[in-house]
Design a protein around this motif. Structure first.
Motif, PDB file in Angstrom:
ATOM      1  N   GLY A 146       0.757  -1.246   0.000  1.00  0.00           N
ATOM      2  CA  GLY A 146       0.000   0.000   0.000  1.00  0.00           C
ATOM      3  C   GLY A 146       0.787   1.295   0.000  1.00  0.00           C
ATOM      4  N   GLU A 187       3.238   4.322  -1.739  1.00  0.00           N
ATOM      5  CA  GLU A 187       3.195   5.033  -3.025  1.00  0.00           C
ATOM      6  C   GLU A 187       4.044   4.318  -4.072  1.00  0.00           C
ATOM      7  N   PHE A 211       2.307   1.024  -5.153  1.00  0.00           N
ATOM      8  CA  PHE A 211       1.240   1.232  -6.127  1.00  0.00           C
ATOM      9  C   PHE A 211       1.811   1.554  -7.507  1.00  0.00           C
ATOM     10  N   TRP A 217      -6.430  -2.678  -7.506  1.00  0.00           N
ATOM     11  CA  TRP A 217      -5.513  -1.526  -7.429  1.00  0.00           C
ATOM     12  C   TRP A 217      -6.312  -0.239  -7.186  1.00  0.00           C
ATOM     13  N   TYR A 218      -7.413  -0.082  -7.927  1.00  0.00           N
ATOM     14  CA  TYR A 218      -8.269   1.098  -7.738  1.00  0.00           C
ATOM     15  C   TYR A 218      -8.929   1.077  -6.362  1.00  0.00           C
ATOM     16  N   GLN A 258      -7.120   2.213  -3.362  1.00  0.00           N
ATOM     17  CA  GLN A 258      -6.922   3.661  -3.299  1.00  0.00           C
ATOM     18  C   GLN A 258      -8.250   4.400  -3.200  1.00  0.00           C
ATOM     19  N   LYS A 259      -9.299   3.633  -2.857  1.00  0.00           N
ATOM     20  CA  LYS A 259     -10.643   4.174  -2.642  1.00  0.00           C
ATOM     21  C   LYS A 259     -11.225   4.831  -3.902  1.00  0.00           C
ATOM     22  N   LYS A 260     -10.838   4.314  -5.049  1.00  0.00           N
ATOM     23  CA  LYS A 260     -11.392   4.783  -6.319  1.00  0.00           C
ATOM     24  C   LYS A 260     -12.449   3.775  -6.759  1.00  0.00           C
TER      25      LYS A 260
END
Length: 219
Positions: free
Chosen positions: A141, A143, A146, A172-173, A176-178
């Motif tokens: 998790g 930077e 990712f 992956w999204y 990152q809360k996407k």
């Protein structure tokens, strides 16, 4: 017996032809012989490598059965170093990554997965290594993690693994809360998976759980 005029003429033509093209013909024959010798040598080398690698892999399996983590990882390291072109090297690296991860050595596990993701000679092991590496990086998790996972997912999917590639992109999204982008990736993965009847039912159930978590399958 003396040659008649027609036979003498044919002989003279052959001599002239040979005189003109003998270097070319000799070169082609020599190149063909070298190519055959090289191919035969390569086949022998490959078979020899596979045999030796299989013996070392058996040693690794025995170490796993005894619960000897150090010997297991040494065998995987030796397979990478000495027999990296054989499928045994990638297969052992995937196993070693799991053992290292279970033992709490995440960095070592990543090293094994990165090696297999770069060097596996078998497409199946190559795909598994990349997908497992992405999963590990997402779980970390950070930077940089990712970014590395994104770089792998941007590569062309291995044939037959397209749905899993899309599913990992959704992971992956989601990490990152996407959620909207995750849902779209999961939906695309579902369509691909629905077309690939050979995938186990467990894979479908897992993806369905992920889809439900972000809003379900679009109709």
């Amino acid at each position: 017996m003396p040659l008649d005029l027609e036979e003498q003429e044919q002989l003279d033509q052959f001599k002239a032809f040979w005189q003109k093209y003998r270097n070319l013909i000799t070169g082609v024959i020599t190149a063909a012989l070298f190519a055959y010798a090289a191919y035969s040598g390569y086949q022998w080398w490959r078979n020899s490598q596979a045999l030796e690698a299989s013996k070392l892999y058996e040693t690794m399996v025995g170490a796993i059965a005894k619960g000897d983590k150090d010997q297991t990882l040494r065998a995987a390291d030796d397979l990478q170093k000495d027999f990296g072109r054989t499928p045994y090297a990638a297969m052992s690296s995937l196993i070693a990554a799991r053992i290292a991860s279970d033992a709490g050595d995440g960095n070592k596990a990543l090293d094994y997965l990165r090696w297999a993701a770069k060097n596996a000679s078998n497409d199946g092991y190559l795909a598994l290594a990349k997908l497992r590496l992405v999963t590990q990086l997402i779980e970390l998790g950070g930077e940089k993690d990712f970014a590395e996972a994104d770089q792998i997912l941007n590569q062309k999917p291995i044939a037959g693994f397209e749905s899993l590639w899309l599913e990992r992109r959704g992971d992956w999204y989601l990490a990152q809360k996407k959620n909207d982008q995750a849902k779209q990736s999961y939906q695309e993965a579902w369509k691909k998976l629905d077309q690939a009847k050979e995938f186990p039912e467990e894979a479908r159930r897992l993806l369905k759980v992920k889809l439900d978590a972000v809003g379900g399958v679009s109709q």
